[in-house]
Design an enzyme around this catalytic site. Sequence first.
Site, short mmCIF file in Angstrom:
data_model
loop_
_atom_site.label_atom_id
_atom_site.label_comp_id
_atom_site.label_asym_id
_atom_site.label_seq_id
_atom_site.Cartn_x
_atom_site.Cartn_y
_atom_site.Cartn_z
N ASN A 9 -6.71 29.10 -1.22
CA ASN A 9 -7.00 30.70 -1.43
C ASN A 9 -6.05 31.47 -0.94
O ASN A 9 -6.27 31.71 0.54
CB ASN A 9 -8.30 31.17 -1.07
CG ASN A 9 -8.74 32.42 -1.35
OD1 ASN A 9 -7.81 33.24 -1.66
ND2 ASN A 9 -10.08 32.99 -0.67
N LYS A 11 -5.27 34.56 -0.75
CA LYS A 11 -6.04 35.99 -0.81
C LYS A 11 -4.90 37.03 -0.88
O LYS A 11 -3.92 36.84 -1.76
CB LYS A 11 -6.48 36.09 0.84
CG LYS A 11 -7.43 35.01 1.28
CD LYS A 11 -8.20 35.22 2.18
CE LYS A 11 -9.28 33.98 2.54
NZ LYS A 11 -10.22 34.18 3.67
N HIS A 96 -16.45 35.08 -3.73
CA HIS A 96 -15.80 35.04 -2.49
C HIS A 96 -16.34 35.99 -1.57
O HIS A 96 -16.60 37.30 -1.88
CB HIS A 96 -14.24 34.98 -2.38
CG HIS A 96 -13.79 34.62 -1.01
ND1 HIS A 96 -13.72 35.35 0.18
CD2 HIS A 96 -13.43 33.19 -0.68
CE1 HIS A 96 -13.32 34.89 1.00
NE2 HIS A 96 -12.97 33.53 0.82
N GLU A 98 -15.27 37.72 0.78
CA GLU A 98 -14.81 39.08 0.88
C GLU A 98 -15.20 39.95 -0.11
O GLU A 98 -15.11 41.05 0.10
CB GLU A 98 -13.19 38.87 1.04
CG GLU A 98 -12.74 38.34 2.39
CD GLU A 98 -11.99 37.27 2.59
OE1 GLU A 98 -10.98 37.18 1.73
OE2 GLU A 98 -11.95 36.39 3.70
N GLU A 168 -19.39 28.26 1.87
CA GLU A 168 -18.52 29.04 3.04
C GLU A 168 -18.87 29.89 3.95
O GLU A 168 -19.46 31.14 3.63
CB GLU A 168 -17.22 29.92 2.31
CG GLU A 168 -16.34 28.98 1.42
CD GLU A 168 -14.97 29.82 1.26
OE1 GLU A 168 -13.84 29.22 1.69
OE2 GLU A 168 -15.01 31.03 0.68
N GLY A 174 -11.87 32.62 8.46
CA GLY A 174 -10.55 33.44 8.96
C GLY A 174 -11.01 33.62 10.40
O GLY A 174 -10.09 34.49 11.26
N SER A 214 -11.95 28.18 7.95
CA SER A 214 -11.34 27.76 9.10
C SER A 214 -10.98 26.17 8.99
O SER A 214 -11.04 25.41 9.81
CB SER A 214 -11.81 28.02 10.35
OG SER A 214 -12.14 29.50 10.73
P1 PGA Z 1 -10.14 30.49 6.10
O1 PGA Z 1 -10.55 31.17 4.69
O2 PGA Z 1 -9.66 29.01 5.92
O3 PGA Z 1 -8.89 31.22 6.48
O4 PGA Z 1 -11.05 30.43 7.05
C1 PGA Z 1 -11.42 30.32 3.90
C2 PGA Z 1 -11.75 31.26 2.59
O5 PGA Z 1 -11.93 32.53 2.62
O6 PGA Z 1 -11.73 30.65 1.62
#
Ligand code: PGA
Length: 257
Positions: A9, A11, A96, A98, A168, A174, A214
């Site tokens: 992803n 983003k 997601h 976010e 997640e 993140g 992560s």
């Molecule tokens: P990350 O993000 O690996 O940077 O923690 C995962 C995601 O948001 O799909």
Amino acid sequence: MRRFLVAGNWKMNTTKASGSQLAQALVAEVPKENQAVEVLVCPPFPYLTTIGEIVKGTGIGIGAQNCSHEAPGAFTGETATEMLSDVGCRSVLIGHSERRHILKETDADINLKVKKALAAGLQVVLCVGELQSERESEQTDAVLDTQMTGGLAEIDAAAFDQIVIAYEPVWAIGTGLTASPEQAESAHQYLRNWLKSHYSSEIADATRILYGGSVKPDNAKELLSQENVDGALVGGASLKAEQFIPIIQAAVELSAG
Ligand code: PGA
């Protein structure tokens, strides 16, 4: 046996040039004959066509990070699932964290998008996960239940060959904090049991549940070794070929047994 899916992803990151370079590096490193692991990259909308051309014919698929639930028409700034199919998307991420927490998408919004994407023939990666405060107050299962019930409302069993679930935990996205393999496995077990009780054992056994939050080369193998973890949704580490490729390789090695 469930086939691993490793999805990147991106983003709201990359430029046309840096995204192309990243995709070229993946094409060079992921063997074309790789059947063991499904690989997906989800670039920003403006780069879908460019990245799609780079990965075409390699087995690496492209996915979008969001979609509209509306048919094409007067919806300024939105992107229709018809357009995603038109540019060669295999998949779309829906729900997601976010989008849930920053852009305030509700389970009802997510459900409309799931229905629309399924009708368009896209693979849906439905993301679910709890906040840190919800984990601390032992509401993880209740949150997952609400998000699964809401996101999958009125979805038939027959649609499940197009559905992937991504667990997640929001506190691990993140942040560099990863769920321990035991925490991930326990949430994945809960989700698999949820599928069993709301659909069937066959669907629970066949549906892939990815872990995201992560994921890095140094923790991928342990997470992917958990019985109910069927792949990874990778954010930060998917932006660097030298980190994303070892995560794919970890999945390839584990599928070889
Ligand atoms: P990350 O993000 O690996 O940077 O923690 C995962 C995601 O948001 O799909």
